[in-house]
Design a protein around this motif. Structure first.
Motif, PDB file in Angstrom:
ATOM      1  N   MET A   1       0.837  -1.182   0.000  1.00  0.00           N
ATOM      2  CA  MET A   1       0.000   0.000   0.000  1.00  0.00           C
ATOM      3  C   MET A   1       0.882   1.245   0.000  1.00  0.00           C
ATOM      4  SD  MET A   1      -3.098   0.775   2.534  1.00  0.00           S
ATOM      5  CE  MET A   1      -3.532   2.411   2.940  1.00  0.00           C
ATOM      6  N   ILE A   2       0.508   2.231  -0.794  1.00  0.00           N
ATOM      7  CA  ILE A   2       1.266   3.470  -0.872  1.00  0.00           C
ATOM      8  C   ILE A   2       0.952   4.328   0.348  1.00  0.00           C
ATOM      9  CG2 ILE A   2       1.576   5.608  -2.171  1.00  0.00           C
ATOM     10  CD1 ILE A   2       0.936   4.068  -4.701  1.00  0.00           C
ATOM     11  N   PRO A   3       1.998   4.758   1.078  1.00  0.00           N
ATOM     12  CA  PRO A   3       1.754   5.583   2.261  1.00  0.00           C
ATOM     13  C   PRO A   3       1.400   7.018   1.854  1.00  0.00           C
ATOM     14  CG  PRO A   3       4.102   5.261   1.936  1.00  0.00           C
ATOM     15  CD  PRO A   3       3.400   4.448   0.874  1.00  0.00           C
ATOM     16  N   VAL A   4       0.217   7.470   2.247  1.00  0.00           N
ATOM     17  CA  VAL A   4      -0.216   8.829   1.963  1.00  0.00           C
ATOM     18  C   VAL A   4      -0.566   9.484   3.288  1.00  0.00           C
ATOM     19  CG1 VAL A   4      -1.870  10.284   0.758  1.00  0.00           C
ATOM     20  CG2 VAL A   4      -1.105   8.158  -0.299  1.00  0.00           C
ATOM     21  N   ALA A   5       0.196  10.509   3.629  1.00  0.00           N
ATOM     22  CA  ALA A   5      -0.037  11.224   4.882  1.00  0.00           C
ATOM     23  C   ALA A   5      -0.929  12.433   4.610  1.00  0.00           C
ATOM     24  CB  ALA A   5       1.291  11.669   5.475  1.00  0.00           C
ATOM     25  N   ALA A   6      -1.486  12.976   5.676  1.00  0.00           N
ATOM     26  CA  ALA A   6      -2.369  14.137   5.552  1.00  0.00           C
ATOM     27  C   ALA A   6      -1.629  15.319   4.931  1.00  0.00           C
ATOM     28  CB  ALA A   6      -2.925  14.512   6.918  1.00  0.00           C
ATOM     29  N   ASN A   7      -0.346  15.463   5.261  1.00  0.00           N
ATOM     30  CA  ASN A   7       0.411  16.583   4.697  1.00  0.00           C
ATOM     31  C   ASN A   7       0.630  16.418   3.196  1.00  0.00           C
ATOM     32  OD1 ASN A   7       2.204  14.433   5.487  1.00  0.00           O
ATOM     33  ND2 ASN A   7       3.893  15.793   4.979  1.00  0.00           N
ATOM     34  N   ASP A   8       0.671  15.175   2.698  1.00  0.00           N
ATOM     35  CA  ASP A   8       0.774  14.955   1.254  1.00  0.00           C
ATOM     36  C   ASP A   8      -0.493  15.420   0.544  1.00  0.00           C
ATOM     37  OD1 ASP A   8       3.316  13.810   1.453  1.00  0.00           O
ATOM     38  OD2 ASP A   8       2.495  11.796   1.744  1.00  0.00           O
ATOM     39  N   VAL A   9      -1.625  15.132   1.147  1.00  0.00           N
ATOM     40  CA  VAL A   9      -2.905  15.579   0.583  1.00  0.00           C
ATOM     41  C   VAL A   9      -2.994  17.101   0.643  1.00  0.00           C
ATOM     42  CG1 VAL A   9      -5.419  15.466   0.835  1.00  0.00           C
ATOM     43  CG2 VAL A   9      -4.037  13.411   1.188  1.00  0.00           C
ATOM     44  N   PHE A  11      -0.539  19.221   0.656  1.00  0.00           N
ATOM     45  CA  PHE A  11       0.389  19.749  -0.331  1.00  0.00           C
ATOM     46  C   PHE A  11      -0.244  19.732  -1.724  1.00  0.00           C
ATOM     47  CE2 PHE A  11       3.602  18.992  -3.603  1.00  0.00           C
ATOM     48  CZ  PHE A  11       4.405  20.109  -3.439  1.00  0.00           C
ATOM     49  N   SER A  12      -0.909  18.647  -2.061  1.00  0.00           N
ATOM     50  CA  SER A  12      -1.537  18.528  -3.375  1.00  0.00           C
ATOM     51  C   SER A  12      -2.649  19.548  -3.555  1.00  0.00           C
ATOM     52  CB  SER A  12      -2.093  17.121  -3.582  1.00  0.00           C
ATOM     53  OG  SER A  12      -1.053  16.183  -3.555  1.00  0.00           O
ATOM     54  N   ILE A  13      -3.489  19.713  -2.533  1.00  0.00           N
ATOM     55  CA  ILE A  13      -4.569  20.701  -2.606  1.00  0.00           C
ATOM     56  C   ILE A  13      -3.989  22.102  -2.743  1.00  0.00           C
ATOM     57  CG2 ILE A  13      -6.446  21.761  -1.276  1.00  0.00           C
ATOM     58  CD1 ILE A  13      -6.988  18.931  -0.124  1.00  0.00           C
ATOM     59  N   HIS A  14      -2.957  22.389  -1.972  1.00  0.00           N
ATOM     60  CA  HIS A  14      -2.280  23.691  -2.037  1.00  0.00           C
ATOM     61  C   HIS A  14      -1.729  23.945  -3.436  1.00  0.00           C
ATOM     62  CE1 HIS A  14       1.410  26.192  -1.450  1.00  0.00           C
ATOM     63  NE2 HIS A  14       0.571  26.914  -0.754  1.00  0.00           N
ATOM     64  N   ALA A  15      -1.088  22.946  -4.025  1.00  0.00           N
ATOM     65  CA  ALA A  15      -0.506  23.092  -5.360  1.00  0.00           C
ATOM     66  C   ALA A  15      -1.586  23.330  -6.409  1.00  0.00           C
ATOM     67  CB  ALA A  15       0.314  21.846  -5.711  1.00  0.00           C
ATOM     68  N   LEU A  17      -4.610  24.646  -5.941  1.00  0.00           N
ATOM     69  CA  LEU A  17      -5.180  25.978  -5.755  1.00  0.00           C
ATOM     70  C   LEU A  17      -4.265  27.071  -6.292  1.00  0.00           C
ATOM     71  CD1 LEU A  17      -6.796  25.725  -2.195  1.00  0.00           C
ATOM     72  CD2 LEU A  17      -7.964  25.948  -4.392  1.00  0.00           C
ATOM     73  N   LEU A  18      -2.965  26.983  -5.984  1.00  0.00           N
ATOM     74  CA  LEU A  18      -2.039  28.014  -6.461  1.00  0.00           C
ATOM     75  C   LEU A  18      -1.867  27.970  -7.976  1.00  0.00           C
ATOM     76  CD1 LEU A  18       0.677  28.168  -3.678  1.00  0.00           C
ATOM     77  CD2 LEU A  18      -1.232  29.688  -4.092  1.00  0.00           C
ATOM     78  N   THR A  19      -1.901  26.782  -8.551  1.00  0.00           N
ATOM     79  CA  THR A  19      -1.832  26.670 -10.007  1.00  0.00           C
ATOM     80  C   THR A  19      -3.068  27.276 -10.647  1.00  0.00           C
ATOM     81  OG1 THR A  19      -0.476  24.682  -9.835  1.00  0.00           O
ATOM     82  CG2 THR A  19      -1.578  25.057 -11.939  1.00  0.00           C
ATOM     83  N   ALA A  20      -4.233  27.048 -10.045  1.00  0.00           N
ATOM     84  CA  ALA A  20      -5.469  27.637 -10.560  1.00  0.00           C
ATOM     85  C   ALA A  20      -5.410  29.158 -10.487  1.00  0.00           C
ATOM     86  CB  ALA A  20      -6.669  27.109  -9.785  1.00  0.00           C
ATOM     87  N   ILE A  21      -4.891  29.695  -9.396  1.00  0.00           N
ATOM     88  CA  ILE A  21      -4.748  31.152  -9.264  1.00  0.00           C
ATOM     89  C   ILE A  21      -3.792  31.687 -10.326  1.00  0.00           C
ATOM     90  CG2 ILE A  21      -3.833  32.981  -7.769  1.00  0.00           C
ATOM     91  CD1 ILE A  21      -4.960  31.344  -5.382  1.00  0.00           C
ATOM     92  N   THR A  22      -2.690  30.995 -10.539  1.00  0.00           N
ATOM     93  CA  THR A  22      -1.722  31.421 -11.561  1.00  0.00           C
ATOM     94  C   THR A  22      -2.345  31.397 -12.945  1.00  0.00           C
ATOM     95  OG1 THR A  22       0.096  30.561 -10.212  1.00  0.00           O
ATOM     96  CG2 THR A  22       0.558  30.965 -12.539  1.00  0.00           C
ATOM     97  N   LEU A  23      -3.091  30.343 -13.266  1.00  0.00           N
ATOM     98  CA  LEU A  23      -3.759  30.272 -14.567  1.00  0.00           C
ATOM     99  C   LEU A  23      -4.781  31.398 -14.723  1.00  0.00           C
ATOM    100  CD1 LEU A  23      -4.281  26.425 -14.948  1.00  0.00           C
ATOM    101  CD2 LEU A  23      -2.733  27.887 -16.272  1.00  0.00           C
ATOM    102  N   PHE A  24      -5.499  31.698 -13.646  1.00  0.00           N
ATOM    103  CA  PHE A  24      -6.457  32.801 -13.681  1.00  0.00           C
ATOM    104  C   PHE A  24      -5.744  34.123 -13.943  1.00  0.00           C
ATOM    105  CE2 PHE A  24      -8.850  36.128 -11.373  1.00  0.00           C
ATOM    106  CZ  PHE A  24     -10.011  36.128 -12.135  1.00  0.00           C
ATOM    107  N   GLN A  25      -4.605  34.337 -13.283  1.00  0.00           N
ATOM    108  CA  GLN A  25      -3.837  35.561 -13.497  1.00  0.00           C
ATOM    109  C   GLN A  25      -3.325  35.639 -14.928  1.00  0.00           C
ATOM    110  OE1 GLN A  25      -0.943  35.196 -10.351  1.00  0.00           O
ATOM    111  NE2 GLN A  25      -2.081  36.582  -9.010  1.00  0.00           N
ATOM    112  N   ASN A  26      -2.906  34.506 -15.482  1.00  0.00           N
ATOM    113  CA  ASN A  26      -2.461  34.486 -16.874  1.00  0.00           C
ATOM    114  C   ASN A  26      -3.585  34.895 -17.811  1.00  0.00           C
ATOM    115  OD1 ASN A  26       0.164  33.713 -16.359  1.00  0.00           O
ATOM    116  ND2 ASN A  26      -0.249  31.543 -16.604  1.00  0.00           N
TER     117      ASN A  26
END
Length: 193
Positions: A1-9, A11-15, A17-26
């Motif tokens: 089983m692949i270990p997935v910690a809460a901080n990994d999730v 981090f993914s949500i944060h990434a 959201l920030l990518t969506a904001i960057t695309l919106f700014q573009n």
């Protein structure tokens, strides 16, 4: 089983959201003569096509773990591709003038902290499954740290203090740029109405 910690999730949500904001700014800010290259459009199209095909392959079989593995592979490949143009441009110009090293230093410290986290978790759990169970996470950090080291060497060692001849501007041009960037608050801008 692949270990997935809460901080990994997180981090993914944060990434995402920030990518969506960057695309919106573009989309909303003026880009001048800059545009997305055909190569970039092609690479992104191929990545989305592969993701879609793999999704429809995984759908009838419920092979979601395999699909996540494919997505992880796409992420590692895209991360590798995104760093190459900047490293090549710095090399060809023999300069890092205009390049923001701050984000690279943050990325580097994040990659090292990621390895540290995996070592601490592996030691605590008395198992190295954090490394071999989540190869994509390890490869992503490895690629990021590798290119960060290249950028740090380029910025602080190879091209320290060198300015690109293409980026040299006159005082008059600098004043014109500053005039467009900083407007007096008394002046109204008709294009923003």
């Amino acid at each position: 089983m692949i270990p997935v910690a809460a901080n990994d999730v997180a981090f993914s949500i944060h990434a995402v959201l920030l990518t969506a904001i960057t695309l919106f700014q573009n989309a909303i800010y003026e880009r001048g003569s800059q545009k997305v290259s055909k190569v970039s459009i092609g690479i992104v199209s191929v990545a989305w096509l592969v993701a879609a095909v793999c999704f429809f392959i995984a759908l009838p079989n419920n092979s979601w773990l395999w699909l996540l593995s494919v997505f992880n592979t796409i992420q590692v490949v895209m991360t590798t591709i995104k760093y190459i143009p900047q490293a090549v441009m710095n090399f060809l110009r023999k300069s890092t003038d205009g390049f923001s090293i701050g984000n690279i230093l943050l990325d580097f410290s994040g990659g090292i902290a990621n390895y540290g986290q995996m070592v601490v978790q592996s030691t605590d759990q008395d198992s190295w499954v954090n490394f071999y169970g989540n190869i994509a996470k390890v490869l992503l950090s490895l690629v990021s740290v590798f290119f960060d080291i290249i950028f740090i060497i380029q910025h602080y060692v190879l091209y320290r203090g060198k300015k690109s001849s293409k980026l040299e501007i006159t005082t008059e041009q600098e004043d014109q740029i500053r005039e467009h960037l900083v407007r007096n608050s008394d002046q109204s801008s008709p294009e923003n109405v």
